[in-house]
Write a protein that holds these residues in place. Structure first.
Motif, PDB file in Angstrom:
ATOM      1  N   GLY A  17       0.820  -1.215   0.000  1.00 57.72           N
ATOM      2  CA  GLY A  17       0.000   0.000   0.000  1.00 57.72           C
ATOM      3  C   GLY A  17       0.849   1.257   0.000  1.00 57.72           C
ATOM      4  N   LEU A  18       1.895   1.275   0.804  1.00 57.05           N
ATOM      5  CA  LEU A  18       2.794   2.433   0.848  1.00 57.05           C
ATOM      6  C   LEU A  18       3.544   2.603  -0.477  1.00 57.05           C
ATOM      7  N   LEU A  19       3.971   1.493  -1.059  1.00 57.60           N
ATOM      8  CA  LEU A  19       4.696   1.557  -2.326  1.00 57.60           C
ATOM      9  C   LEU A  19       3.790   2.083  -3.441  1.00 57.60           C
ATOM     10  N   ARG A  20       2.569   1.619  -3.490  1.00 51.73           N
ATOM     11  CA  ARG A  20       1.621   2.069  -4.520  1.00 51.73           C
ATOM     12  C   ARG A  20       1.286   3.542  -4.365  1.00 51.73           C
ATOM     13  N   ALA A  21       1.235   4.018  -3.140  1.00 46.32           N
ATOM     14  CA  ALA A  21       0.847   5.401  -2.885  1.00 46.32           C
ATOM     15  C   ALA A  21       1.851   6.406  -3.432  1.00 46.32           C
ATOM     16  N   GLU A  22       3.066   5.953  -3.715  1.00 40.65           N
ATOM     17  CA  GLU A  22       4.117   6.863  -4.183  1.00 40.65           C
ATOM     18  C   GLU A  22       3.942   7.309  -5.628  1.00 40.65           C
ATOM     19  N   ASN A  23       3.160   6.564  -6.424  1.00 41.27           N
ATOM     20  CA  ASN A  23       3.109   6.869  -7.846  1.00 41.27           C
ATOM     21  C   ASN A  23       1.707   6.601  -8.403  1.00 41.27           C
ATOM     22  N   PRO A  24       0.981   7.633  -8.796  1.00 43.65           N
ATOM     23  CA  PRO A  24      -0.375   7.424  -9.314  1.00 43.65           C
ATOM     24  C   PRO A  24      -0.417   6.773 -10.694  1.00 43.65           C
ATOM     25  N   LYS A  25       0.730   6.632 -11.362  1.00 44.80           N
ATOM     26  CA  LYS A  25       0.767   6.009 -12.684  1.00 44.80           C
ATOM     27  C   LYS A  25       0.906   4.481 -12.604  1.00 44.80           C
ATOM     28  N   VAL A  26       0.953   3.937 -11.391  1.00 43.84           N
ATOM     29  CA  VAL A  26       1.142   2.503 -11.216  1.00 43.84           C
ATOM     30  C   VAL A  26      -0.033   1.742 -11.812  1.00 43.84           C
ATOM     31  N   GLY A  27       0.285   0.818 -12.705  1.00 42.73           N
ATOM     32  CA  GLY A  27      -0.726  -0.057 -13.280  1.00 42.73           C
ATOM     33  C   GLY A  27      -0.487  -1.509 -12.889  1.00 42.73           C
ATOM     34  N   ALA A  28       0.685  -1.780 -12.299  1.00 39.04           N
ATOM     35  CA  ALA A  28       1.019  -3.152 -11.915  1.00 39.04           C
ATOM     36  C   ALA A  28       1.920  -3.143 -10.688  1.00 39.04           C
ATOM     37  N   VAL A  29       1.679  -4.109  -9.820  1.00 36.02           N
ATOM     38  CA  VAL A  29       2.525  -4.328  -8.643  1.00 36.02           C
ATOM     39  C   VAL A  29       2.850  -5.812  -8.602  1.00 36.02           C
ATOM     40  N   VAL A  30       4.125  -6.134  -8.493  1.00 35.12           N
ATOM     41  CA  VAL A  30       4.554  -7.520  -8.341  1.00 35.12           C
ATOM     42  C   VAL A  30       5.382  -7.600  -7.074  1.00 35.12           C
ATOM     43  N   ALA A  31       5.081  -8.603  -6.239  1.00 33.04           N
ATOM     44  CA  ALA A  31       5.813  -8.773  -4.985  1.00 33.04           C
ATOM     45  C   ALA A  31       6.251 -10.223  -4.831  1.00 33.04           C
ATOM     46  N   PHE A  32       7.435 -10.384  -4.278  1.00 32.51           N
ATOM     47  CA  PHE A  32       7.960 -11.700  -3.929  1.00 32.51           C
ATOM     48  C   PHE A  32       8.245 -11.684  -2.441  1.00 32.51           C
ATOM     49  N   VAL A  33       7.770 -12.706  -1.735  1.00 28.30           N
ATOM     50  CA  VAL A  33       8.069 -12.872  -0.314  1.00 28.30           C
ATOM     51  C   VAL A  33       8.782 -14.206  -0.155  1.00 28.30           C
ATOM     52  N   GLY A  34      10.021 -14.154   0.323  1.00 26.83           N
ATOM     53  CA  GLY A  34      10.773 -15.371   0.614  1.00 26.83           C
ATOM     54  C   GLY A  34      10.568 -15.751   2.067  1.00 26.83           C
ATOM     55  N   THR A  35      10.408 -17.051   2.312  1.00 25.31           N
ATOM     56  CA  THR A  35      10.173 -17.538   3.673  1.00 25.31           C
ATOM     57  C   THR A  35      11.178 -18.627   4.036  1.00 25.31           C
ATOM     58  N   VAL A  36      11.301 -18.885   5.318  1.00 24.11           N
ATOM     59  CA  VAL A  36      12.178 -19.947   5.810  1.00 24.11           C
ATOM     60  C   VAL A  36      11.484 -21.288   5.577  1.00 24.11           C
ATOM     61  N   ARG A  37      12.186 -22.206   4.923  1.00 22.04           N
ATOM     62  CA  ARG A  37      11.678 -23.566   4.717  1.00 22.04           C
ATOM     63  C   ARG A  37      12.085 -24.444   5.901  1.00 22.04           C
ATOM     64  N   ASP A  38      11.327 -25.513   6.106  1.00 25.89           N
ATOM     65  CA  ASP A  38      11.687 -26.453   7.168  1.00 25.89           C
ATOM     66  C   ASP A  38      12.583 -27.580   6.666  1.00 25.89           C
ATOM     67  N   LEU A  39      12.980 -27.509   5.391  1.00 31.17           N
ATOM     68  CA  LEU A  39      13.823 -28.526   4.788  1.00 31.17           C
ATOM     69  C   LEU A  39      14.751 -27.857   3.779  1.00 31.17           C
ATOM     70  N   ASN A  40      16.034 -28.185   3.826  1.00 27.65           N
ATOM     71  CA  ASN A  40      16.985 -27.662   2.849  1.00 27.65           C
ATOM     72  C   ASN A  40      18.077 -28.696   2.636  1.00 27.65           C
ATOM     73  N   ASP A  41      18.389 -28.963   1.390  1.00 33.52           N
ATOM     74  CA  ASP A  41      19.406 -29.949   1.038  1.00 33.52           C
ATOM     75  C   ASP A  41      19.166 -31.288   1.733  1.00 33.52           C
ATOM     76  N   GLY A  42      17.890 -31.681   1.844  1.00 29.11           N
ATOM     77  CA  GLY A  42      17.540 -32.973   2.412  1.00 29.11           C
ATOM     78  C   GLY A  42      17.558 -33.062   3.919  1.00 29.11           C
ATOM     79  N   GLU A  43      17.801 -31.953   4.605  1.00 26.43           N
ATOM     80  CA  GLU A  43      17.827 -31.975   6.074  1.00 26.43           C
ATOM     81  C   GLU A  43      16.760 -31.061   6.647  1.00 26.43           C
ATOM     82  N   ASP A  44      16.193 -31.488   7.776  1.00 29.76           N
ATOM     83  CA  ASP A  44      15.235 -30.645   8.484  1.00 29.76           C
ATOM     84  C   ASP A  44      15.936 -29.385   8.976  1.00 29.76           C
ATOM     85  N   VAL A  45      15.225 -28.270   8.917  1.00 29.86           N
ATOM     86  CA  VAL A  45      15.759 -27.001   9.385  1.00 29.86           C
ATOM     87  C   VAL A  45      14.861 -26.501  10.518  1.00 29.86           C
TER      88      VAL A  45
END
Length: 160
Positions: A17-45
């Motif tokens: 919402g804050l990012l969109r508010a900066e520019n009234p010409k925005v026609g598209a917003v793309v977001a990526f959220v990375g999260t912690v996995r419980d498994l990496n390289d075959g081991e529990d994390v």
């Protein structure tokens, strides 16, 4: 502020919402959220600890934003990256891009993540049943960065 490194969690809806508010010409917003996995390289994390160099990390992230804006003029870019001890399902990173058109927003967001994964000075240490281990750089991240015409500065990436 387009770059933040913090220990606290972030709220996706508020940030977008804050990012969109900066520019009234925005026609598209793309977001990526990375999260912690419980498994990496075959081991529990059980946990992941992210370390960084304050000041240096923010400058590296700001350079990513500058390059993304150069490649996609008129785009707004936001990077929020957490540090400290995190657990599975915790949010790690938010990369978001706005533009007048969806293709530019998708490309800018993808570029930011590919660049961030190889060029930003973060170090990840996982807690597994076998003990703690540092997470190595991945060749696949270097390949992803290369599609943008850039080479990674990773010293010794692993093959995963």
């Amino acid at each position: 502020m387009t770059v933040r490194v913090q220990t606290d969690d972030f709220d996706l809806s508020t940030e977008i919402g804050l990012l969109r508010a900066e520019n009234p010409k925005v026609g598209a917003v793309v977001a990526f959220v990375g999260t912690v996995r419980d498994l990496n390289d075959g081991e529990d994390v059980a946990a992941m600890e992210l370390e960084h160099y304050p000041g240096m990390t923010e400058k590296a992230l700001e350079a990513i934003v500058v390059e993304a804006r150069r490649r996609w003029p008129g785009s707004e870019i936001l990077i929020v990256h957490r540090v400290g001890k995190l657990h599975p399902r915790d949010q790690i990173v938010l990369a978001a891009a706005t533009s007048m058109h969806r293709h530019d927003a998708f490309d800018a967001c993808s570029f930011v993540m590919d660049y961030l994964k190889t060029q930003a000075p973060f170090w990840k240490k996982e807690t597994t049943p076998g003990g703690e281990r540092w997470v190595d750089a991945r060749v696949s991240d270097d390949v992803a960065l290369a599609r943008w015409g850039l080479a990674s500065t990773n010293v010794a990436p692993s093959d995963e």
